[in-house]
Design an enzyme around this catalytic site. Sequence first.
Site, PDB file in Angstrom:
ATOM      1  N   LYS A  32      29.718  14.539 -24.349  1.00 37.70           N
ATOM      2  CA  LYS A  32      31.054  14.941 -24.817  1.00 37.70           C
ATOM      3  C   LYS A  32      31.164  16.295 -25.149  1.00 37.70           C
ATOM      4  O   LYS A  32      31.672  17.340 -24.795  1.00 37.70           O
ATOM      5  CB  LYS A  32      31.878  14.160 -25.614  1.00 37.70           C
ATOM      6  CG  LYS A  32      33.326  14.505 -25.816  1.00 37.70           C
ATOM      7  CD  LYS A  32      34.036  13.786 -27.020  1.00 37.70           C
ATOM      8  CE  LYS A  32      34.529  12.410 -26.526  1.00 37.70           C
ATOM      9  NZ  LYS A  32      35.888  12.175 -25.825  1.00 37.70           N
ATOM     10  N   ARG A 102      35.966  12.351 -32.960  1.00 36.44           N
ATOM     11  CA  ARG A 102      35.422  11.296 -31.731  1.00 36.44           C
ATOM     12  C   ARG A 102      34.010  11.424 -31.810  1.00 36.44           C
ATOM     13  O   ARG A 102      33.294  12.586 -32.008  1.00 36.44           O
ATOM     14  CB  ARG A 102      36.019  11.723 -30.398  1.00 36.44           C
ATOM     15  CG  ARG A 102      37.413  11.695 -30.190  1.00 36.44           C
ATOM     16  CD  ARG A 102      37.618  12.379 -28.828  1.00 36.44           C
ATOM     17  NE  ARG A 102      39.336  12.649 -28.950  1.00 36.44           N
ATOM     18  CZ  ARG A 102      40.020  12.157 -28.256  1.00 36.44           C
ATOM     19  NH1 ARG A 102      39.825  11.038 -27.500  1.00 36.44           N
ATOM     20  NH2 ARG A 102      41.156  12.683 -28.253  1.00 36.44           N
ATOM     21  N   GLY A 111      33.834   3.346 -25.531  1.00 38.45           N
ATOM     22  CA  GLY A 111      34.664   2.281 -26.513  1.00 38.45           C
ATOM     23  C   GLY A 111      33.620   1.828 -27.544  1.00 38.45           C
ATOM     24  O   GLY A 111      34.259   0.850 -28.385  1.00 38.45           O
ATOM     25  N   MET A 113      31.929   3.261 -30.038  1.00 35.43           N
ATOM     26  CA  MET A 113      32.121   3.847 -31.443  1.00 35.43           C
ATOM     27  C   MET A 113      33.627   4.355 -31.566  1.00 35.43           C
ATOM     28  O   MET A 113      34.228   3.983 -30.862  1.00 35.43           O
ATOM     29  CB  MET A 113      30.902   4.996 -31.457  1.00 35.43           C
ATOM     30  CG  MET A 113      29.564   4.680 -31.414  1.00 35.43           C
ATOM     31  SD  MET A 113      28.621   6.005 -31.273  1.00 35.43           S
ATOM     32  CE  MET A 113      28.647   6.562 -29.904  1.00 35.43           C
ATOM     33  N   ARG A 353      32.737  14.056 -17.601  1.00 36.89           N
ATOM     34  CA  ARG A 353      31.546  13.544 -17.625  1.00 36.89           C
ATOM     35  C   ARG A 353      31.139  12.936 -16.283  1.00 36.89           C
ATOM     36  O   ARG A 353      31.904  12.717 -15.577  1.00 36.89           O
ATOM     37  CB  ARG A 353      31.256  12.534 -18.589  1.00 36.89           C
ATOM     38  CG  ARG A 353      31.958  11.252 -18.527  1.00 36.89           C
ATOM     39  CD  ARG A 353      31.911  10.448 -19.513  1.00 36.89           C
ATOM     40  NE  ARG A 353      32.982   9.316 -19.443  1.00 36.89           N
ATOM     41  CZ  ARG A 353      33.659   8.224 -20.267  1.00 36.89           C
ATOM     42  NH1 ARG A 353      32.849   8.424 -21.470  1.00 36.89           N
ATOM     43  NH2 ARG A 353      34.337   7.488 -20.136  1.00 36.89           N
ATOM     44  N   HIS A 479      38.909  -0.284 -20.158  1.00 37.30           N
ATOM     45  CA  HIS A 479      37.512  -0.597 -20.708  1.00 37.30           C
ATOM     46  C   HIS A 479      36.851  -1.554 -19.773  1.00 37.30           C
ATOM     47  O   HIS A 479      35.592  -1.634 -19.562  1.00 37.30           O
ATOM     48  CB  HIS A 479      37.754  -1.159 -22.137  1.00 37.30           C
ATOM     49  CG  HIS A 479      36.624  -1.940 -22.735  1.00 37.30           C
ATOM     50  ND1 HIS A 479      36.015  -3.206 -22.440  1.00 37.30           N
ATOM     51  CD2 HIS A 479      35.470  -1.220 -23.186  1.00 37.30           C
ATOM     52  CE1 HIS A 479      35.026  -3.275 -23.218  1.00 37.30           C
ATOM     53  NE2 HIS A 479      34.728  -2.311 -23.550  1.00 37.30           N
ATOM     54  N   SER A 805      -5.228  -7.913  -6.742  1.00 37.62           N
ATOM     55  CA  SER A 805      -3.642  -7.757  -6.914  1.00 37.62           C
ATOM     56  C   SER A 805      -3.190  -8.474  -8.288  1.00 37.62           C
ATOM     57  O   SER A 805      -3.981  -9.521  -8.857  1.00 37.62           O
ATOM     58  CB  SER A 805      -3.170  -8.629  -5.866  1.00 37.62           C
ATOM     59  OG  SER A 805      -1.705  -8.978  -5.978  1.00 37.62           O
ATOM     60  N   CYS A 872       1.631  -8.406  -7.598  1.00 40.66           N
ATOM     61  CA  CYS A 872       2.450  -9.549  -6.786  1.00 40.66           C
ATOM     62  C   CYS A 872       3.247 -10.435  -7.947  1.00 40.66           C
ATOM     63  O   CYS A 872       3.715 -11.161  -7.351  1.00 40.66           O
ATOM     64  CB  CYS A 872       1.578 -10.290  -6.065  1.00 40.66           C
ATOM     65  SG  CYS A 872       0.318 -11.273  -6.722  1.00 40.66           S
ATOM     66  N   TYR A 892       0.070  -0.682  -3.833  1.00 43.32           N
ATOM     67  CA  TYR A 892       1.401  -1.263  -3.329  1.00 43.32           C
ATOM     68  C   TYR A 892       2.109  -2.010  -4.315  1.00 43.32           C
ATOM     69  O   TYR A 892       1.152  -2.509  -5.313  1.00 43.32           O
ATOM     70  CB  TYR A 892       1.262  -2.026  -1.935  1.00 43.32           C
ATOM     71  CG  TYR A 892       0.338  -3.460  -2.077  1.00 43.32           C
ATOM     72  CD1 TYR A 892       0.996  -4.735  -2.471  1.00 43.32           C
ATOM     73  CD2 TYR A 892      -1.106  -3.274  -1.966  1.00 43.32           C
ATOM     74  CE1 TYR A 892       0.036  -5.713  -2.741  1.00 43.32           C
ATOM     75  CE2 TYR A 892      -1.960  -4.553  -2.009  1.00 43.32           C
ATOM     76  CZ  TYR A 892      -1.537  -5.623  -2.560  1.00 43.32           C
ATOM     77  OH  TYR A 892      -2.087  -6.497  -2.703  1.00 43.32           O
TER      78      TYR A 892
HETATM   79  C1  PEP Z   1       1.315 -14.140 -11.129  1.00 40.27           C
HETATM   80  O1  PEP Z   1       0.786 -15.044 -11.967  1.00 40.27           O
HETATM   81  O2  PEP Z   1       1.798 -13.176 -11.431  1.00 40.27           O
HETATM   82  C2  PEP Z   1       1.588 -14.774  -9.600  1.00 40.27           C
HETATM   83  C3  PEP Z   1       2.116 -13.949  -8.660  1.00 40.27           C
HETATM   84  O3  PEP Z   1       1.064 -15.838  -9.347  1.00 40.27           O
HETATM   85  P1  PEP Z   1       2.070 -17.132  -9.720  1.00 40.27           P
HETATM   86  O4  PEP Z   1       3.432 -16.682 -10.181  1.00 40.27           O
HETATM   87  O5  PEP Z   1       2.247 -17.892  -8.575  1.00 40.27           O
HETATM   88  O6  PEP Z   1       1.334 -17.992 -10.836  1.00 40.27           O
END
Ligand code: PEP
Length: 915
Positions: A32, A102, A111, A113, A353, A479, A805, A872, A892
């Site tokens: 502000k 303010r 809202g 503070m 803002r 709000h 992975s 993963c 990835y």
């Molecule tokens: C993990 O452990 O991150 C994984 C991808 O395998 P799961 O969730 O199947 O144990």
Amino acid sequence: MSATATDTKYVYSFGGGKADGDTTMKNLLGGKGANLAEMSNIGLPVPAGFTITTELCTYYYDHDRSYPPELKDQVDSAMRQIEEVMGAKFGDSENPLLLSCRSGARESMPGMMDTILNLGLNDETVQALAKSSGNEAFAYDSYRRLIQMYGEVVMGMKPQAKEDPDYFEDILEKKKHEFGVEFDSQLTAENLKEVVAQFKAKVKEVTGKDFPTDPNEQVWGAISAVFGSWMNDRAMVYRREYGIPHEWGTATNVQAMVFGNLGDDCATGVGLTRDCAIGEPGFNGDYLINAQGEDVVAGIRAPKRIEETLAQDMPEAYEHLDKIGKTLERHYKEVQDIEFTVQKGQVWMLQTRNAKRTGFAAVKIAVDLVNEGLITPEEALQPKRVPADGLNQLLQPLFDPSAKKQASEDGHLLTKAINAGPGAATGQIVFHASDAEEEYEKDKNVQMILVRRETSPEDLRGMRLAKGILTAFGGASSHAALVSRQMGKTCIVGASELDIDYHAGTVTVGDKVLKAGDWISIDGFTGEVFEGKVDTSASEIIEVLINKTKKPEDAPIYQRYSQLMEWVDKHRTLNVRANTEADEAEKSAAFGAEGVGLCRTEHMFFSRLDDMREMILATDQATREAAVMKLLPHQKEDFTKLFEAMAGKPVTIRLLDPPLHEFLSHHHLEEDPDLAHKLADMTGKSKEDIHRRVEELAESNPMLGFRGCRLGIVYPEITAMQARAIFEAACELKKSGTEVLPEVMIPLAGFAAEFKNQAKIVRETAAKVFEEQGIEIPYLVGTMIEIPRAALTADEIAQDAEFFSFGTNDLTQTTLGMSRDDYGPFITKYREADIVPNDPFQTVDQSGVGKLMKIGIEGGRGVKSDLKIGICGEHGGDPNSVMFCHRAGLNYVSCSPFRIPIAKLAAAQVALLAD
Ligand code: PEP
Ligand code: MG
């Protein structure tokens, strides 16, 4: 004491066409303060004032809530400057200057503070104000507002819970009733004098202290209250929710008051330079004639819409504001959220803002700003413009058009109001945030719509738990609207036909009376409220990409989305794959998956439970092998589907991972009393044998038990069967001209020898299948890194492994020693106590798990410099974690299909940040 050259500058003045600061100084002056300075610098009409810095806030908390000695002189001199610019004097008995105080942190915290207006009034100055304004009622109304705000904020009289007395409102209500008026603005000067007297008496009665009449004491009380409010409960909750560090502190802005409540040529309002719920262009917002700013945001009187009536009500002010809005958009290259006051026809800017917007509007606005030439595509991708997580909203379901039509025809449309947060939400009515919390405690899947007259910061927790929010008062900047927009919640505000009775627990619309627990449905795109449940249907993007029920040329939202994703693909370097199985593979490809990062093969086994159980119950290898081989054709069929959907893209298939008792346990036998008998028949064993085997399989700590590669090591025939299914499917497809790139992944390895053992079986099977099929295909055998030992010995594992992975679900579980299935009950407390900054199962714990990942990457790439490494675990779809993965050098991330666009955007954002 006078200022010396070595004193820290804590006070920055603005107004009168100049300022000490500018918009780049947000960290020091708060959003502000920095923008008030900037508006002054570019010549917009800003009432003069000063900002006390966030550094002072830090000092205040580091020094037991006290101030540095140089502050007082700096404030005094800034006060003189305001007086000079505004031509009025603070505390003067002839021409008194009034001030507001303010908060204003780096990031706006709407809202959360405190604010105090009309500082400088007392029994003497109120008379001067009456004279100088020529409006005695206005002067006493200002005075009673000061006492109320000061009493609540500085003197601790604010109701904290719904059962607490609301001292001032109760008096006001009683007085209005006594004087026979409906609105505050109808009270006469004489009425208001009585209110003021009663307010002061109440302050004395409740706090034991007099309301302070010394204007200087008022200002310092207000400043301390504002700095104090940085640490109030709701501000802390808000900061946790939005990841704002407690150390930042707030600035405090003290500014000359201007008045929107001096008569019908005065107004106050909040506006947006374009709509922020769905992103449509055009100045819009709420205003009230003859009112003070807080009245609009609080939603006490139903405001009027800027885009509907302001041009007729105040043509000159409207034109001026519209012009200011355009100037600000061009200056900031961003949609602005402004606060203004019109005092006797003159426009004053109180705030600007960058506007908060829904994820839905964010995409439209960012793409539109590029197309209008205000920003570049790279700027459009900035996280502050399109937060990656916000893309989620574009994929949210909408009401099914035919179900909605039916609901209307059946007379279920209750009312239509302002659409403040997009999406479709159906749920049971709750009237209080605390009720929402109670219901949620009872049932975590409960679907609720929070229905309120208006919301306040106290309602934050309940708002978060509800699927949607519906209010009777307030407009697009109330709000409820602001907060739901930020949370990405479906929200409708200003539904003035709703008559809500909190005591009775009912909401009445026309002749319909609904109670708490009744179902309603709200459409955040159109503002329609329906009684009962209305079915939902897919978003436009899903319709185009997945269901293919809409053509891209008929889908404007999709078009902007795809424009944005083109820019995303140009800038990201991280690949994004899907965690998917055969059934979802096509959907993943449609979302733009660049391969499969994790196919959990056990899900296929669950659909062949009989064969699986036969295998589990086998006591000799030959029987087990025979049973396992029955699964082969089904696995092969699934892999074929998966490879086909991902033709030409890498597909990571993980070998069997879960403990065997997930397929057969006491629980299964109890649930199905015939099961033991059936299994005995199937295997030629006795029922006792079955029970004994089930007993053997039970584990007290299954997540750390007989699972992952341990299964394949003890039962190599399972690994061999899975490898055969993978390679047979791959060879057959390759022969028919489909390119396949299988990557076979070994789960839960912690020792290089475990990996070697399993990789050998996979490679031998591959060689056999290639020979049988007379064809060879390229493939990789790699491992998950999901227990700390694997990360620590990654150099050893990489000798033989061809990719890694990170399974961060298990890696988080085993690193933190926190069960992924049992951490729920304490993690909220951990968050509240700031023990963990995030849920570690959603966002990578960078200093712990992240450190292990880095060790793993270094170990692996130390041996094979081009080792392919991905992630993963669930974290692969979390924007913060994606950014971490990019920085750590992963190739990835892999995530669930719906999170692919989010992960891609985060990947582009981090790549651009790194540039
Ligand atoms: C993990 O452990 O991150 C994984 C991808 O395998 P799961 O969730 O199947 O144990
Ligand atoms: Mg795992």
